[in-house]
Design a protein around this motif. Sequence first.
Motif, PDB file in Angstrom:
ATOM      1  N   LEU A  82       0.830  -1.206   0.000  1.00 35.51           N
ATOM      2  CA  LEU A  82       0.000   0.000   0.000  1.00 35.51           C
ATOM      3  C   LEU A  82       0.864   1.256   0.000  1.00 35.51           C
ATOM      4  CD1 LEU A  82      -2.916   1.093   0.212  1.00 35.51           C
ATOM      5  CD2 LEU A  82      -2.580   1.113   2.689  1.00 35.51           C
ATOM      6  N   VAL A  83       1.893   1.276   0.824  1.00 31.60           N
ATOM      7  CA  VAL A  83       2.794   2.431   0.868  1.00 31.60           C
ATOM      8  C   VAL A  83       3.494   2.604  -0.477  1.00 31.60           C
ATOM      9  CG1 VAL A  83       4.920   3.311   1.913  1.00 31.60           C
ATOM     10  CG2 VAL A  83       3.111   2.391   3.354  1.00 31.60           C
ATOM     11  N   PHE A  84       3.957   1.498  -1.063  1.00 27.17           N
ATOM     12  CA  PHE A  84       4.615   1.553  -2.366  1.00 27.17           C
ATOM     13  C   PHE A  84       3.676   2.118  -3.427  1.00 27.17           C
ATOM     14  CE2 PHE A  84       5.990  -0.087  -6.427  1.00 27.17           C
ATOM     15  CZ  PHE A  84       7.363   0.034  -6.383  1.00 27.17           C
ATOM     16  N   ALA A  85       2.429   1.635  -3.443  1.00 26.81           N
ATOM     17  CA  ALA A  85       1.462   2.097  -4.458  1.00 26.81           C
ATOM     18  C   ALA A  85       1.128   3.574  -4.281  1.00 26.81           C
ATOM     19  CB  ALA A  85       0.194   1.249  -4.383  1.00 26.81           C
ATOM     20  N   VAL A  86       0.934   4.012  -3.043  1.00 24.40           N
ATOM     21  CA  VAL A  86       0.579   5.413  -2.800  1.00 24.40           C
ATOM     22  C   VAL A  86       1.746   6.330  -3.180  1.00 24.40           C
ATOM     23  CG1 VAL A  86       0.107   7.087  -0.962  1.00 24.40           C
ATOM     24  CG2 VAL A  86      -1.174   4.951  -1.063  1.00 24.40           C
ATOM     25  N   LEU A  87       2.966   5.963  -2.769  1.00 20.23           N
ATOM     26  CA  LEU A  87       4.118   6.797  -3.109  1.00 20.23           C
ATOM     27  C   LEU A  87       4.376   6.821  -4.615  1.00 20.23           C
ATOM     28  CD1 LEU A  87       6.629   5.993  -0.235  1.00 20.23           C
ATOM     29  CD2 LEU A  87       5.295   8.068  -0.597  1.00 20.23           C
ATOM     30  N   SER A  88       4.221   5.685  -5.256  1.00 22.66           N
ATOM     31  CA  SER A  88       4.444   5.644  -6.695  1.00 22.66           C
ATOM     32  C   SER A  88       3.387   6.459  -7.442  1.00 22.66           C
ATOM     33  CB  SER A  88       4.490   4.183  -7.139  1.00 22.66           C
ATOM     34  OG  SER A  88       3.713   3.904  -8.197  1.00 22.66           O
ATOM     35  N   ALA A  89       2.123   6.403  -7.009  1.00 22.86           N
ATOM     36  CA  ALA A  89       1.080   7.214  -7.637  1.00 22.86           C
ATOM     37  C   ALA A  89       1.330   8.704  -7.399  1.00 22.86           C
ATOM     38  CB  ALA A  89      -0.295   6.817  -7.096  1.00 22.86           C
ATOM     39  N   ALA A  90       1.778   9.043  -6.190  1.00 23.89           N
ATOM     40  CA  ALA A  90       2.084  10.448  -5.897  1.00 23.89           C
ATOM     41  C   ALA A  90       3.240  10.945  -6.756  1.00 23.89           C
ATOM     42  CB  ALA A  90       2.414  10.606  -4.418  1.00 23.89           C
ATOM     43  N   LEU A  91       4.246  10.111  -6.948  1.00 23.82           N
ATOM     44  CA  LEU A  91       5.371  10.508  -7.792  1.00 23.82           C
ATOM     45  C   LEU A  91       4.961  10.662  -9.254  1.00 23.82           C
ATOM     46  CD1 LEU A  91       8.480   8.575  -6.483  1.00 23.82           C
ATOM     47  CD2 LEU A  91       8.150  11.017  -6.626  1.00 23.82           C
ATOM     48  N   LEU A  92       4.073   9.809  -9.715  1.00 23.08           N
ATOM     49  CA  LEU A  92       3.601   9.928 -11.094  1.00 23.08           C
ATOM     50  C   LEU A  92       2.864  11.240 -11.331  1.00 23.08           C
ATOM     51  CD1 LEU A  92       2.373   6.313 -11.894  1.00 23.08           C
ATOM     52  CD2 LEU A  92       4.241   7.547 -12.992  1.00 23.08           C
ATOM     53  N   VAL A  93       2.218  11.759 -10.295  1.00 25.14           N
ATOM     54  CA  VAL A  93       1.496  13.022 -10.427  1.00 25.14           C
ATOM     55  C   VAL A  93       2.416  14.212 -10.174  1.00 25.14           C
ATOM     56  CG1 VAL A  93      -0.347  14.417  -9.419  1.00 25.14           C
ATOM     57  CG2 VAL A  93      -0.721  11.996  -9.847  1.00 25.14           C
ATOM     58  N   LEU A  94       3.239  14.129  -9.133  1.00 23.33           N
ATOM     59  CA  LEU A  94       4.022  15.278  -8.699  1.00 23.33           C
ATOM     60  C   LEU A  94       5.307  15.478  -9.503  1.00 23.33           C
ATOM     61  CD1 LEU A  94       4.597  17.469  -6.506  1.00 23.33           C
ATOM     62  CD2 LEU A  94       5.832  15.688  -5.279  1.00 23.33           C
ATOM     63  N   ALA A  95       6.047  14.415  -9.757  1.00 25.29           N
ATOM     64  CA  ALA A  95       7.387  14.537 -10.331  1.00 25.29           C
ATOM     65  C   ALA A  95       7.436  15.207 -11.703  1.00 25.29           C
ATOM     66  CB  ALA A  95       8.060  13.166 -10.383  1.00 25.29           C
ATOM     67  N   PRO A  96       6.527  14.963 -12.632  1.00 21.06           N
ATOM     68  CA  PRO A  96       6.635  15.633 -13.936  1.00 21.06           C
ATOM     69  C   PRO A  96       6.502  17.153 -13.871  1.00 21.06           C
ATOM     70  CG  PRO A  96       5.207  13.736 -14.128  1.00 21.06           C
ATOM     71  CD  PRO A  96       5.503  13.920 -12.676  1.00 21.06           C
ATOM     72  N   ARG A  97       5.979  17.674 -12.789  1.00 23.41           N
ATOM     73  CA  ARG A  97       5.838  19.126 -12.648  1.00 23.41           C
ATOM     74  C   ARG A  97       7.128  19.792 -12.183  1.00 23.41           C
ATOM     75  NH1 ARG A  97       0.085  18.801  -9.520  1.00 23.41           N
ATOM     76  NH2 ARG A  97      -1.067  17.951 -11.279  1.00 23.41           N
ATOM     77  N   LEU A  98       8.104  19.003 -11.780  1.00 28.60           N
ATOM     78  CA  LEU A  98       9.351  19.531 -11.235  1.00 28.60           C
ATOM     79  C   LEU A  98      10.420  19.615 -12.322  1.00 28.60           C
ATOM     80  CD1 LEU A  98       9.344  17.441  -7.967  1.00 28.60           C
ATOM     81  CD2 LEU A  98       8.632  19.801  -8.239  1.00 28.60           C
ATOM     82  N   ARG A  99      11.504  20.309 -11.992  1.00 25.26           N
ATOM     83  CA  ARG A  99      12.625  20.380 -12.926  1.00 25.26           C
ATOM     84  C   ARG A  99      13.228  18.995 -13.104  1.00 25.26           C
ATOM     85  NH1 ARG A  99      16.477  25.308 -12.229  1.00 25.26           N
ATOM     86  NH2 ARG A  99      17.759  23.592 -12.914  1.00 25.26           N
ATOM     87  N   ARG A 100      13.930  18.798 -14.192  1.00 24.75           N
ATOM     88  CA  ARG A 100      14.427  17.459 -14.528  1.00 24.75           C
ATOM     89  C   ARG A 100      15.384  16.896 -13.489  1.00 24.75           C
ATOM     90  NH1 ARG A 100      17.058  19.974 -19.729  1.00 24.75           N
ATOM     91  NH2 ARG A 100      18.738  21.111 -18.765  1.00 24.75           N
ATOM     92  N   GLU A 101      16.189  17.740 -12.821  1.00 26.05           N
ATOM     93  CA  GLU A 101      17.122  17.247 -11.811  1.00 26.05           C
ATOM     94  C   GLU A 101      16.364  16.703 -10.601  1.00 26.05           C
ATOM     95  OE1 GLU A 101      17.187  20.407 -12.983  1.00 26.05           O
ATOM     96  OE2 GLU A 101      18.995  20.441 -14.230  1.00 26.05           O
ATOM     97  N   VAL A 102      15.377  17.469 -10.141  1.00 32.29           N
ATOM     98  CA  VAL A 102      14.592  17.044  -8.980  1.00 32.29           C
ATOM     99  C   VAL A 102      13.701  15.862  -9.352  1.00 32.29           C
ATOM    100  CG1 VAL A 102      12.963  17.836  -7.232  1.00 32.29           C
ATOM    101  CG2 VAL A 102      14.656  19.412  -8.133  1.00 32.29           C
ATOM    102  N   HIS A 103      13.187  15.868 -10.571  1.00 35.27           N
ATOM    103  CA  HIS A 103      12.372  14.762 -11.073  1.00 35.27           C
ATOM    104  C   HIS A 103      13.161  13.451 -11.002  1.00 35.27           C
ATOM    105  CE1 HIS A 103       9.553  13.463 -14.635  1.00 35.27           C
ATOM    106  NE2 HIS A 103       9.536  12.603 -13.640  1.00 35.27           N
ATOM    107  N   ALA A 104      14.367  13.467 -11.537  1.00 36.61           N
ATOM    108  CA  ALA A 104      15.211  12.265 -11.506  1.00 36.61           C
ATOM    109  C   ALA A 104      15.604  11.907 -10.080  1.00 36.61           C
ATOM    110  CB  ALA A 104      16.458  12.484 -12.362  1.00 36.61           C
ATOM    111  N   LEU A 105      15.874  12.910  -9.251  1.00 32.14           N
ATOM    112  CA  LEU A 105      16.280  12.652  -7.864  1.00 32.14           C
ATOM    113  C   LEU A 105      15.153  12.000  -7.069  1.00 32.14           C
ATOM    114  CD1 LEU A 105      18.519  13.018  -5.749  1.00 32.14           C
ATOM    115  CD2 LEU A 105      17.454  15.194  -5.159  1.00 32.14           C
ATOM    116  N   LEU A 106      13.909  12.463  -7.247  1.00 29.53           N
ATOM    117  CA  LEU A 106      12.788  11.857  -6.524  1.00 29.53           C
ATOM    118  C   LEU A 106      12.601  10.387  -6.902  1.00 29.53           C
ATOM    119  CD1 LEU A 106      10.032  14.608  -6.439  1.00 29.53           C
ATOM    120  CD2 LEU A 106      11.287  13.645  -4.536  1.00 29.53           C
ATOM    121  N   TRP A 107      12.669  10.080  -8.187  1.00 29.37           N
ATOM    122  CA  TRP A 107      12.529   8.682  -8.593  1.00 29.37           C
ATOM    123  C   TRP A 107      13.708   7.838  -8.101  1.00 29.37           C
ATOM    124  CZ3 TRP A 107       8.367   6.260  -9.644  1.00 29.37           C
ATOM    125  CH2 TRP A 107       7.298   6.904 -10.239  1.00 29.37           C
TER     126      TRP A 107
END
Length: 160
Positions: A82-107
């Motif tokens: 459940l934690v994995f699914a929630v964090l992965s869904a949050a990253l799919l929504v949040l990360a593309p809005r960030l700069r490419r360095e932070v995007h790659a760092l979050l993943w």
Amino acid sequence: MAQAAPAPDGMSRPGRTPEAERRDTDVRRRPPDVFDARTHRIARLAGPVATGLVYGYWVAAVNRFGGPITGWNVLLGVVSGLVFAVLSAALLVLAPRLRREVHALLWAVFAGCAFGFLYSQSDITVAGATVLSLIVAAGVFAMLFYRYYTHEDAYGRRIR
């Protein structure tokens, strides 16, 4: 039967406006969208849920060391999935809005933590799990930073 040769770059076909040329070029570069918006919304949710189920099962299987399945083992698998699914869904929504360095760092942080937690369930020291998860995170960061650097401009807009 003879075919007409395409016009070289920078040359317009006779009788075509520059706007029509640009529109046709944009359409040709974009891959076809086979599915409708509803299917994309479902897939955006189904992907993290499916990977969360696999991750939770994997954590539970590694944690029990081939022994019997217990209630705590099942609970660990369900909660970690459940934690994995929630964090992965949050990253799919949040990360593309960030700069490419932070995007790659979050993943990279997500992948390193997920791998480290999974690997720590086996009979390994905390230091060993930490070192290996840092190596995995560094590899993921390098791969994703290269991908985002070559497919996005400095403002995060995707380019082809």
